[in-house]
Design an enzyme around this catalytic site. Sequence first.
Site, mmCIF file in Angstrom:
data_model
loop_
_atom_site.group_PDB
_atom_site.id
_atom_site.type_symbol
_atom_site.label_atom_id
_atom_site.label_comp_id
_atom_site.label_asym_id
_atom_site.label_seq_id
_atom_site.Cartn_x
_atom_site.Cartn_y
_atom_site.Cartn_z
ATOM 1 N N ARG A 4 -9.106 1.803 7.801
ATOM 2 C CA ARG A 4 -8.680 0.651 6.991
ATOM 3 C C ARG A 4 -8.862 -0.624 7.800
ATOM 4 N N LYS A 17 2.056 11.738 -0.820
ATOM 5 C CA LYS A 17 2.987 12.853 -0.566
ATOM 6 C C LYS A 17 3.365 13.554 -1.865
ATOM 7 N N VAL A 70 -12.787 6.284 5.969
ATOM 8 C CA VAL A 70 -13.257 6.072 7.340
ATOM 9 C C VAL A 70 -12.438 4.992 8.047
ATOM 10 N N HIS A 98 20.635 27.598 14.163
ATOM 11 C CA HIS A 98 19.823 28.789 13.964
ATOM 12 C C HIS A 98 19.964 29.268 12.531
ATOM 13 N N ASP A 103 0.140 -3.666 9.287
ATOM 14 C CA ASP A 103 -1.266 -3.268 9.462
ATOM 15 C C ASP A 103 -2.171 -4.420 9.888
ATOM 16 N N GLU A 144 -17.320 14.572 9.064
ATOM 17 C CA GLU A 144 -16.695 13.767 10.117
ATOM 18 C C GLU A 144 -17.740 13.418 11.170
ATOM 19 N N THR A 146 0.842 -1.198 0.000
ATOM 20 C CA THR A 146 0.000 0.000 0.000
ATOM 21 C C THR A 146 0.875 1.245 0.000
HETATM 22 P P1 FAD Z 1 0.758 -3.224 2.959
HETATM 23 O O1 FAD Z 1 1.607 -2.071 2.585
HETATM 24 O O2 FAD Z 1 -0.704 -3.053 2.885
HETATM 25 O O3 FAD Z 1 1.233 -4.441 2.068
HETATM 26 C C1 FAD Z 1 0.605 -5.667 2.092
HETATM 27 C C2 FAD Z 1 0.923 -6.415 0.834
HETATM 28 O O4 FAD Z 1 0.425 -7.751 0.957
HETATM 29 C C3 FAD Z 1 0.285 -5.837 -0.411
HETATM 30 O O5 FAD Z 1 1.268 -5.592 -1.398
HETATM 31 C C4 FAD Z 1 -0.693 -6.913 -0.879
HETATM 32 O O6 FAD Z 1 -0.774 -7.014 -2.292
HETATM 33 C C5 FAD Z 1 -0.082 -8.160 -0.292
HETATM 34 N N1 FAD Z 1 -1.030 -9.237 -0.039
HETATM 35 C C6 FAD Z 1 -2.148 -9.217 0.730
HETATM 36 N N2 FAD Z 1 -2.730 -10.430 0.752
HETATM 37 C C7 FAD Z 1 -1.964 -11.231 -0.026
HETATM 38 C C8 FAD Z 1 -2.043 -12.592 -0.390
HETATM 39 N N3 FAD Z 1 -3.013 -13.394 0.060
HETATM 40 N N4 FAD Z 1 -1.105 -13.087 -1.208
HETATM 41 C C9 FAD Z 1 -0.094 -12.321 -1.688
HETATM 42 N N5 FAD Z 1 0.028 -11.029 -1.356
HETATM 43 C C10 FAD Z 1 -0.885 -10.493 -0.533
HETATM 44 N N6 FAD Z 1 1.784 5.335 6.656
HETATM 45 C C11 FAD Z 1 2.811 6.101 7.077
HETATM 46 O O7 FAD Z 1 3.577 5.671 7.950
HETATM 47 N N7 FAD Z 1 3.023 7.349 6.556
HETATM 48 C C12 FAD Z 1 2.212 7.870 5.595
HETATM 49 O O8 FAD Z 1 2.438 8.991 5.149
HETATM 50 C C13 FAD Z 1 1.138 7.081 5.129
HETATM 51 N N8 FAD Z 1 0.313 7.546 4.178
HETATM 52 C C14 FAD Z 1 -0.680 6.746 3.708
HETATM 53 C C15 FAD Z 1 -1.528 7.262 2.720
HETATM 54 C C16 FAD Z 1 -2.545 6.484 2.221
HETATM 55 C C17 FAD Z 1 -3.446 7.038 1.136
HETATM 56 C C18 FAD Z 1 -2.748 5.169 2.713
HETATM 57 C C19 FAD Z 1 -3.839 4.308 2.163
HETATM 58 C C20 FAD Z 1 -1.935 4.668 3.714
HETATM 59 C C21 FAD Z 1 -0.893 5.453 4.227
HETATM 60 N N9 FAD Z 1 -0.066 4.996 5.234
HETATM 61 C C22 FAD Z 1 0.945 5.792 5.699
HETATM 62 C C23 FAD Z 1 -0.231 3.666 5.842
HETATM 63 C C24 FAD Z 1 0.788 2.672 5.226
HETATM 64 O O9 FAD Z 1 0.598 2.618 3.832
HETATM 65 C C25 FAD Z 1 0.618 1.310 5.861
HETATM 66 O O10 FAD Z 1 0.719 1.424 7.256
HETATM 67 C C26 FAD Z 1 1.670 0.345 5.363
HETATM 68 O O11 FAD Z 1 1.653 0.216 3.964
HETATM 69 C C27 FAD Z 1 1.471 -1.028 6.013
HETATM 70 O O12 FAD Z 1 2.448 -1.910 5.556
HETATM 71 P P2 FAD Z 1 2.194 -3.480 5.536
HETATM 72 O O13 FAD Z 1 3.481 -4.071 5.061
HETATM 73 O O14 FAD Z 1 1.642 -3.920 6.823
HETATM 74 O O15 FAD Z 1 1.047 -3.737 4.462
HETATM 75 P P1 NAD Z 2 -8.477 7.368 10.228
HETATM 76 O O1 NAD Z 2 -8.746 6.381 11.285
HETATM 77 O O2 NAD Z 2 -7.283 8.227 10.308
HETATM 78 O O3 NAD Z 2 -9.710 8.373 10.114
HETATM 79 C C1 NAD Z 2 -11.005 7.928 9.870
HETATM 80 C C2 NAD Z 2 -11.957 9.038 10.284
HETATM 81 O O4 NAD Z 2 -13.246 8.705 9.811
HETATM 82 C C3 NAD Z 2 -12.058 9.204 11.791
HETATM 83 O O5 NAD Z 2 -11.904 10.570 12.123
HETATM 84 C C4 NAD Z 2 -13.456 8.689 12.112
HETATM 85 O O6 NAD Z 2 -14.044 9.351 13.226
HETATM 86 C C5 NAD Z 2 -14.192 8.999 10.824
HETATM 87 N N1 NAD Z 2 -15.365 8.169 10.553
HETATM 88 C C6 NAD Z 2 -15.520 6.832 10.769
HETATM 89 N N2 NAD Z 2 -16.733 6.423 10.311
HETATM 90 C C7 NAD Z 2 -17.340 7.525 9.783
HETATM 91 C C8 NAD Z 2 -18.585 7.747 9.134
HETATM 92 N N3 NAD Z 2 -19.467 6.744 8.933
HETATM 93 N N4 NAD Z 2 -18.876 8.994 8.720
HETATM 94 C C9 NAD Z 2 -17.997 10.018 8.909
HETATM 95 N N5 NAD Z 2 -16.810 9.865 9.529
HETATM 96 C C10 NAD Z 2 -16.472 8.631 9.943
HETATM 97 O O7 NAD Z 2 -8.550 6.546 8.848
HETATM 98 P P2 NAD Z 2 -8.036 6.886 7.399
HETATM 99 O O8 NAD Z 2 -7.940 8.354 7.204
HETATM 100 O O9 NAD Z 2 -8.911 6.092 6.491
HETATM 101 O O10 NAD Z 2 -6.597 6.258 7.394
HETATM 102 C C11 NAD Z 2 -6.393 4.875 7.708
HETATM 103 C C12 NAD Z 2 -5.072 4.646 8.350
HETATM 104 O O11 NAD Z 2 -4.031 4.824 7.391
HETATM 105 C C13 NAD Z 2 -4.752 5.632 9.457
HETATM 106 O O12 NAD Z 2 -5.271 5.213 10.689
HETATM 107 C C14 NAD Z 2 -3.260 5.631 9.466
HETATM 108 O O13 NAD Z 2 -2.823 4.593 10.314
HETATM 109 C C15 NAD Z 2 -2.878 5.322 8.030
HETATM 110 N N6 NAD Z 2 -2.426 6.566 7.365
HETATM 111 C C16 NAD Z 2 -1.352 7.221 7.847
HETATM 112 C C17 NAD Z 2 -0.925 8.399 7.243
HETATM 113 C C18 NAD Z 2 0.274 9.107 7.804
HETATM 114 O O14 NAD Z 2 1.008 8.508 8.574
HETATM 115 N N7 NAD Z 2 0.512 10.352 7.427
HETATM 116 C C19 NAD Z 2 -1.599 8.919 6.157
HETATM 117 C C20 NAD Z 2 -2.702 8.233 5.693
HETATM 118 C C21 NAD Z 2 -3.099 7.051 6.302
#
Ligand code: FAD
Ligand code: NAD
Length: 452
Positions: free
Chosen positions: A264, A52, A262, A431, A303, A204, A42
Amino acid sequence: MTDIKCKVLVIGAGPGGYVCAIRAGQLGLDTVIVDEVRPGGTCLNIGCIPSKAMIHAADEFYKMTHAGAGPLGISATAPTIDLEQTVAWKDGIVDRLTGGVGGLLRKAGVKMISGRARFVDGKTVTVAGDEGEIQIRADYIVIATGSAPVELPFLPFGGAVVSSTEALSLTEVPESLAVVGGGYIGLELGTVFAKLGSKVTVVEAEDRILPLYDKALTRPVHKRLEELGVTVMTGTKAQSHEGGALQTDAGEIAAERVLVTVGRRPRTQGIGIDELSLTMNGPFIRIDKVCQTSMRGIYAIGDVTGEPMLAHRAMAQGEMVAEYLAGQAVEWDKRAIPAVCFTDPEIVTCGVLPGEVEGTKSAEFPFVANGRAMTTERDEGFIRVVWREADNAVLGLQGVGVGISELSSAFSLAIEMGACLEDITATIHAHPTQSEGLQEACLKALGHALHI
Ligand code: FAD
Ligand code: NAD
């Protein structure tokens, strides 16, 4: 069916899985990693990095479109954005990074298999891929399958209703965008589209945005959203999307598109985990101090194991598990996991929040008294320290301010190394930088701030 045997099998090549596999390979363990898509998970493909990139592009565009309104004497004539080209640029960064991860895995001697993995038993997994079915037997299996966006039953993904994945690849800026969920993703991407010119409304359910953080930290973000023309509706529940509008319990909102963010959910379904009867922690896989699940030899990281769902937590777990499997005496003993919300301004938190632990106090230093912040025209926000009164140990550091994500490592280093207030005040901070706010917050805690 082809049969493979290995020491370590990692399922999922996201930041948790690929780091685990690279480290295991470096340590000489015979390692196989499986993913159904290209490496990076992801984070690299549809999360951290693409978001980003889009935040940067939107910032640049917004600065240009608003140059004439500032005090700097800069003017620009009618900048435009070709979002298709922006998305292609973002995709290029993703390609470079995911290709790089593939190279690192190869360099570490890890075998990569493409396909969907499914448990047969606690030591065996089958992978259905392009090259037919492969059966892999491993001494140790690491589940790193990550997470997927939560779907609301009354706003199913498809058409105008999108998740972060589709939002990161839109090639046209929607006129109006309703963001359901004012958490990390909703606010980061909502800000992107507001800066690109969409009329954004954040819906929200809780009584404030980013409900995990305290009000002091989120106030500057809320204020900036209003400046950007974003309507924030808190305590509001979305109901449905019909006729280009989002229906909520507080009325109808124009919404050419709806972005649902809302939360993950862990990816535990359809891969045979149910049949293994692993002990769960709510929807997540329960793990111990070395990330071992309730079944010996099966580990889980990232995750799929719960909050905080952050890439750097997944990576740290992956590295630790590999070292544990190689016989090193390691366990999860991190004092704090930093978190950054890349909103405008950014929020950084690490460790204990004010009032969370008895016997602690907090002090903050505002950027309005920081020279560097003034020179960037953006002096909102502050840095805050939470310390233990008994011995001045620093237990928490938080901040909100433009560009302060880069301070997160100073925050986590201080807490991980068990710094006390005096360690930070005795450290020379360059600074003019915003990092001086960290030193000043600690000076303030000791009762002798210099610049306020
Ligand atoms: P993932 O990155 O979800 O990887 C899991 C992998 O497993 C995937 O490639 C998938 O294809 C594979 N997989 C799943 N099931 C199977 C299967 N059965 N067989 C083979 N492969 C499989 N976190 C931050 O720290 N900073 C951020 O700025 C940030 N921004 C984010 C922005 C967005 C829009 C999103 C959605 C998430 C963001 N996150 C951020 C969260 C971050 O992406 C996750 O915490 C992180 O990717 C988790 O890593 P992971 O290795 O646990 O799983
Ligand atoms: P989140 O948990 O950050 O926020 C979800 C929001 O949705 C909460 O404020 C919650 O109160 C609200 N909500 C829940 N149900 C709702 C409903 N029915 N109607 C309206 N509001 C509702 O979740 P996210 O933004 O989907 O991100 C998922 C996860 O991905 C985060 O928890 C974080 O761990 C990771 N992430 C991290 C970064 C980063 O590190 N910069 C960036 C993006 C995502």
